[in-house]
Enzyme design. Structure first.
Site, mmCIF file in Angstrom:
data_model
loop_
_atom_site.group_PDB
_atom_site.id
_atom_site.type_symbol
_atom_site.label_atom_id
_atom_site.label_comp_id
_atom_site.label_asym_id
_atom_site.label_seq_id
_atom_site.Cartn_x
_atom_site.Cartn_y
_atom_site.Cartn_z
ATOM 1 N N ARG A 80 64.010 -60.073 -1.890
ATOM 2 C CA ARG A 80 62.712 -59.495 -2.253
ATOM 3 C C ARG A 80 62.984 -58.308 -3.171
ATOM 4 N NH1 ARG A 80 64.111 -55.006 -0.995
ATOM 5 N NH2 ARG A 80 62.028 -54.336 -1.536
ATOM 6 N N ALA A 82 61.087 -56.871 -6.968
ATOM 7 C CA ALA A 82 60.753 -57.598 -8.204
ATOM 8 C C ALA A 82 61.970 -58.023 -9.041
ATOM 9 C CB ALA A 82 59.778 -56.763 -9.028
ATOM 10 N N ARG A 122 56.107 -66.607 -5.107
ATOM 11 C CA ARG A 122 55.372 -65.352 -4.851
ATOM 12 C C ARG A 122 54.588 -65.000 -6.114
ATOM 13 N NH1 ARG A 122 58.389 -60.483 -1.877
ATOM 14 N NH2 ARG A 122 56.240 -59.917 -1.378
ATOM 15 N N ASP A 272 56.023 -53.782 -9.272
ATOM 16 C CA ASP A 272 56.110 -55.250 -9.305
ATOM 17 C C ASP A 272 55.476 -55.829 -10.559
ATOM 18 O OD1 ASP A 272 56.222 -54.449 -6.291
ATOM 19 O OD2 ASP A 272 57.186 -56.390 -6.510
HETATM 20 O O1 MRU Z 1 57.348 -57.342 -0.923
HETATM 21 P P1 MRU Z 1 58.564 -56.791 -1.608
HETATM 22 O O2 MRU Z 1 59.557 -56.211 -0.650
HETATM 23 O O3 MRU Z 1 59.187 -57.787 -2.553
HETATM 24 O O4 MRU Z 1 57.998 -55.600 -2.472
HETATM 25 C C1 MRU Z 1 58.894 -54.823 -3.221
HETATM 26 C C2 MRU Z 1 58.255 -53.669 -3.879
HETATM 27 O O5 MRU Z 1 57.057 -53.483 -3.841
HETATM 28 C C3 MRU Z 1 59.154 -52.795 -4.701
HETATM 29 O O6 MRU Z 1 58.678 -51.486 -4.696
HETATM 30 C C4 MRU Z 1 59.186 -53.301 -6.141
HETATM 31 O O7 MRU Z 1 59.498 -54.669 -6.173
HETATM 32 C C5 MRU Z 1 60.157 -52.575 -6.957
HETATM 33 S S1 MRU Z 1 61.821 -53.049 -6.521
HETATM 34 C C6 MRU Z 1 62.902 -52.365 -7.577
#
Ligand code: MRU
Length: 384
Positions: A80, A82, A122, A272
């Site tokens: 997980r 982005a 996703r 994201d």
């Molecule tokens: O649901 P997730 O854990 O994939 O969400 C991740 C986030 O919201 C992070 O803050 C974002 O992806 C930035 S990661 C460098």
């Protein structure tokens, strides 16, 4: 799919700040030396992912050899964050192409099914769609004499490597910005996990925080626990404490109180998806942090590679917001704790551009983002 597990240790605790200060090398080298954890490994034609669902208690690597496996890993959040989702997607295309090529026939047409499967895993992190676009583009430019598998593999590796490089550049820019506004002794608040586990390097927001710590500019990091998936308490607190960076965990709902009472100078988060006007989608709870930061005169920094910027969307209103199963809210560790009601579980929100002091990318910094400044940024070359 194969699994490899070892019991998690708390890692080597040491005073990284002293180590780097005595090393006398440039900031980039000091940052590179801070790369300890990784979540994605491409080895012997397979994708290995560190299973983030069970950290920090177990470090289990799962090997994937099919696009369907990678899509499921993204959906179930084995991987997980982005940029990490984007990188995994690119390797997923390599695995898919290998299988389709072996089947013979019009393998490129058959590959469309795998593109659709990965695209469906996703919805919010645009890095996933950006990576699919890069791989598709590479596929379309294949020369007759080229070995398609080698070309696609090289493209996925390049995506992985350039994210790592982007992390380094953003850390340097973010540290410079903090230095410009204040001197030492920063207390920083962060949300979700934006570190090595979420990227191809050592992080976006957490990369800036790591860099600022290395430079002796961070006294303490406050990590929001990040309900309901607990990226903050399980992942960010684990990454920071393993490196000896002073970290205190707090409930998400304590953030305003902490801004008021703990001398927070910056809120630093990842993203994201960032739209053409500078609106930012990030983990649910980010928007209320930005509102609170504005109220308390705390600066608000977003750190994300340009692969997170979606110039096709005019504003954050157009961003698809993922809603996950309500059981993530109603259960803890698989045990029901909530009453017998429906639960609404959007896992991202949108922070409007006018609440953001700066967006840091590997192409440069945008202060007080707006449509014109975002367009200018996207015309620039990468700084590395
Ligand atoms: O649901 P997730 O854990 O994939 O969400 C991740 C986030 O919201 C992070 O803050 C974002 O992806 C930035 S990661 C460098």
């Amino acid at each position: 799919m194969a699994k490899y597990t070892r019991a998690s240790s708390r890692g080597d605790r040491y005073n990284r700040r002293l180590l780097f200060m005595s090393a006398g090398c440039g900031m980039r080298d000091r940052l590179l030396a801070a790369e300890k954890v990784k979540a994605i490994d491409w080895r012997d034609g397979a994708l290995y992912l560190l299973d983030q669902r069970i950290l920090p208690f177990e470090e289990t690597w799962i090997a994937y050899t099919s696009a369907a496996g990678v899509a499921e890993a993204i959906r179930s959040m084995v991987v997980r964050g982005a940029p990490a989702i984007g990188i995994s997607t690119a390797y997923g295309v390599v695995l898919a192409a290998r299988a389709r090529f072996a089947e013979g026939g019009d393998w490129q047409a058959a590959l469309e099914e795998d593109f659709a499967l990965l695209a469906d895993s996703r919805p919010t992190a645009v890095n996933l769609f950006w990576a699919l676009g890069r791989m598709r583009d590479r596929l379309e430019r294949l020369k007759d004499h080229a070995d398609p598998m080698a070309v696609l593999e090289a493209e996925a590796i390049a995506i992985h490597e350039s994210d790592r490089e982007a992390n380094l550049t953003m850390a340097q820019l973010g540290v410079d910005l903090i230095r410009k506004h204040q001197g030492n002794a920063q207390a920083i608040l962060t949300h979700c996990n934006t570190g090595a586990l979420a990227t191809g390097g050592f992080g976006t927001a957490l990369g800036v925080i790591r860099g600022a710590f290395i430079e002796g500019m961070v006294e303490r990091v406050y990590a929001n626990e990040t309900r309901p998936w607990l990226q903050g308490s399980r992942l960010t607190a684990w990454e920071l404490s393993n490196e000896g960076i002073p970290v205190t965990l707090n409930a998400d709902s304590a953030a305003a109180h902490i801004m008021k009472t703990k001398g927070i100078t910056w809120v630093i988060v990842g993203a994201d998806r960032i739209t053409a006007n500078g609106d930012v989608a990030n983990k649910i709870g980010t928007y209320q942090l930005a509102v609170n930061a504005m109220h308390h005169g705390v600066r608000f920094m977003v750190v994300a590679p340009s692969s997170t910027i979606d110039m096709n969307l005019a504003s954050g209103d157009d961003i698809p917001i993922e809603e996950r199963d309500g059981r993530e809210l109603l259960e803890v560790g698989g045990k029901r704790v909530g009453a017998d009601v429906d639960a609404f579980n959007p896992v991202f929100d949108v922070t409007p551009a006018d609440l953001i002091d700066a967006i840091i990318t590997e192409k440069g910094i945008v202060e007080r983002p707006d449509t014109a400044k975002m367009a200018q940024l996207m015309c620039r070359k990468r700084l590395h």
